[in-house]
Design a protein around this motif. Structure first.
Motif, PDB file in Angstrom:
ATOM      1  N   CYS A   1       0.833  -1.208   0.000  1.00 28.44           N
ATOM      2  CA  CYS A   1       0.000   0.000   0.000  1.00 28.44           C
ATOM      3  C   CYS A   1       0.869   1.260   0.000  1.00 28.44           C
ATOM      4  CB  CYS A   1      -0.912  -0.008   1.233  1.00 28.44           C
ATOM      5  SG  CYS A   1      -1.993   1.437   1.341  1.00 28.44           S
ATOM      6  N   THR A   2       0.548   2.178  -0.912  1.00 25.27           N
ATOM      7  CA  THR A   2       1.275   3.445  -0.997  1.00 25.27           C
ATOM      8  C   THR A   2       0.478   4.618  -0.432  1.00 25.27           C
ATOM      9  OG1 THR A   2       0.474   3.830  -3.235  1.00 25.27           O
ATOM     10  CG2 THR A   2       2.612   2.710  -3.009  1.00 25.27           C
ATOM     11  N   GLY A   3      -0.690   4.306   0.140  1.00 19.97           N
ATOM     12  CA  GLY A   3      -1.489   5.357   0.765  1.00 19.97           C
ATOM     13  C   GLY A   3      -2.273   6.218  -0.194  1.00 19.97           C
ATOM     14  N   CYS A   4      -2.594   5.717  -1.371  1.00 19.41           N
ATOM     15  CA  CYS A   4      -3.353   6.523  -2.333  1.00 19.41           C
ATOM     16  C   CYS A   4      -4.788   6.757  -1.867  1.00 19.41           C
ATOM     17  CB  CYS A   4      -3.340   5.875  -3.715  1.00 19.41           C
ATOM     18  SG  CYS A   4      -4.349   4.385  -3.866  1.00 19.41           S
ATOM     19  N   ARG A   5      -5.281   5.886  -1.022  1.00 23.87           N
ATOM     20  CA  ARG A   5      -6.611   5.972  -0.416  1.00 23.87           C
ATOM     21  C   ARG A   5      -7.770   5.837  -1.411  1.00 23.87           C
ATOM     22  NH1 ARG A   5      -3.476   8.852   3.197  1.00 23.87           N
ATOM     23  NH2 ARG A   5      -3.915   8.325   5.360  1.00 23.87           N
ATOM     24  N   LEU A   6      -7.508   5.298  -2.612  1.00 23.58           N
ATOM     25  CA  LEU A   6      -8.597   5.106  -3.569  1.00 23.58           C
ATOM     26  C   LEU A   6      -9.654   4.159  -3.021  1.00 23.58           C
ATOM     27  CD1 LEU A   6      -6.753   4.955  -7.008  1.00 23.58           C
ATOM     28  CD2 LEU A   6      -8.277   6.740  -6.164  1.00 23.58           C
ATOM     29  N   CYS A   7      -9.237   3.137  -2.288  1.00 24.59           N
ATOM     30  CA  CYS A   7     -10.197   2.204  -1.684  1.00 24.59           C
ATOM     31  C   CYS A   7     -11.082   2.929  -0.682  1.00 24.59           C
ATOM     32  CB  CYS A   7      -9.469   1.039  -1.016  1.00 24.59           C
ATOM     33  SG  CYS A   7      -8.306   1.524   0.280  1.00 24.59           S
ATOM     34  N   GLU A   8     -10.471   3.764   0.114  1.00 31.01           N
ATOM     35  CA  GLU A   8     -11.195   4.529   1.145  1.00 31.01           C
ATOM     36  C   GLU A   8     -12.157   5.536   0.517  1.00 31.01           C
ATOM     37  OE1 GLU A   8      -9.908   7.837   4.419  1.00 31.01           O
ATOM     38  OE2 GLU A   8      -8.579   6.125   4.193  1.00 31.01           O
ATOM     39  N   ILE A   9     -11.702   6.240  -0.484  1.00 36.41           N
ATOM     40  CA  ILE A   9     -12.499   7.269  -1.146  1.00 36.41           C
ATOM     41  C   ILE A   9     -13.693   6.667  -1.870  1.00 36.41           C
ATOM     42  CG2 ILE A   9     -12.465   8.969  -3.022  1.00 36.41           C
ATOM     43  CD1 ILE A   9      -9.458   9.414  -2.246  1.00 36.41           C
ATOM     44  N   ARG A  10     -13.494   5.525  -2.505  1.00 42.87           N
ATOM     45  CA  ARG A  10     -14.536   4.916  -3.331  1.00 42.87           C
ATOM     46  C   ARG A  10     -15.537   4.056  -2.567  1.00 42.87           C
ATOM     47  NH1 ARG A  10     -14.879   7.287  -8.307  1.00 42.87           N
ATOM     48  NH2 ARG A  10     -12.786   7.866  -8.944  1.00 42.87           N
ATOM     49  N   CYS A  11     -15.221   3.677  -1.337  1.00 37.50           N
ATOM     50  CA  CYS A  11     -16.107   2.806  -0.568  1.00 37.50           C
ATOM     51  C   CYS A  11     -17.413   3.538  -0.253  1.00 37.50           C
ATOM     52  CB  CYS A  11     -15.452   2.345   0.726  1.00 37.50           C
ATOM     53  SG  CYS A  11     -16.536   1.299   1.730  1.00 37.50           S
ATOM     54  N   PRO A  12     -18.555   3.049  -0.773  1.00 36.32           N
ATOM     55  CA  PRO A  12     -19.819   3.747  -0.529  1.00 36.32           C
ATOM     56  C   PRO A  12     -20.312   3.645   0.913  1.00 36.32           C
ATOM     57  CG  PRO A  12     -20.204   1.707  -1.735  1.00 36.32           C
ATOM     58  CD  PRO A  12     -18.719   1.876  -1.629  1.00 36.32           C
ATOM     59  N   GLU A  13     -19.784   2.701   1.667  1.00 36.97           N
ATOM     60  CA  GLU A  13     -20.220   2.498   3.048  1.00 36.97           C
ATOM     61  C   GLU A  13     -19.212   3.024   4.076  1.00 36.97           C
ATOM     62  OE1 GLU A  13     -23.282   1.437   3.512  1.00 36.97           O
ATOM     63  OE2 GLU A  13     -23.428   1.264   1.333  1.00 36.97           O
ATOM     64  N   MET A  14     -18.117   3.592   3.610  1.00 36.54           N
ATOM     65  CA  MET A  14     -17.037   4.076   4.481  1.00 36.54           C
ATOM     66  C   MET A  14     -16.570   2.979   5.438  1.00 36.54           C
ATOM     67  SD  MET A  14     -17.969   8.076   5.107  1.00 36.54           S
ATOM     68  CE  MET A  14     -19.610   7.872   5.755  1.00 36.54           C
ATOM     69  N   ALA A  15     -16.399   1.778   4.897  1.00 35.78           N
ATOM     70  CA  ALA A  15     -16.020   0.615   5.694  1.00 35.78           C
ATOM     71  C   ALA A  15     -14.517   0.382   5.711  1.00 35.78           C
ATOM     72  CB  ALA A  15     -16.720  -0.631   5.149  1.00 35.78           C
ATOM     73  N   ILE A  16     -13.763   1.220   5.018  1.00 38.10           N
ATOM     74  CA  ILE A  16     -12.318   1.028   4.927  1.00 38.10           C
ATOM     75  C   ILE A  16     -11.602   2.343   5.196  1.00 38.10           C
ATOM     76  CG2 ILE A  16     -12.261   1.387   2.430  1.00 38.10           C
ATOM     77  CD1 ILE A  16     -10.185  -0.900   2.312  1.00 38.10           C
TER      78      ILE A  16
END
Length: 72
Positions: free
Chosen positions: A48-63
């Protein structure tokens, strides 16, 4: 330039996750996956490089991607 790999932790809240796979689809480093039952799996958070794309795109804010504290 200093490498940012291995400096982040991926935190996942299974209670909020609806197993849509959006986080997996957007991770450019392939750190995440879904298992055969559709449950969230962290394959390798050291990539992980900390781009946070997973966090930004999660519709439930689960990550959440958290920067690890570094000792100096």
């Amino acid at each position: 330039m200093e490498s940012r790999k291995g400096k982040f932790s991926i935190v996942h809240d299974d209670r909020l996750c609806k197993r849509c796979g959006i986080c997996v689809a957007f991770c450019p480093r392939e750190c995440l996956s879904l298992d055969e039952m559709g449950r969230f799996v962290i394959i390798n958070d050291k990539r992980c490089t900390g781009c946070r794309l997973c966090e930004i795109r999660c519709p439930e804010m689960a990550i959440e991607v958290i920067e690890k504290a570094t000792a100096k």
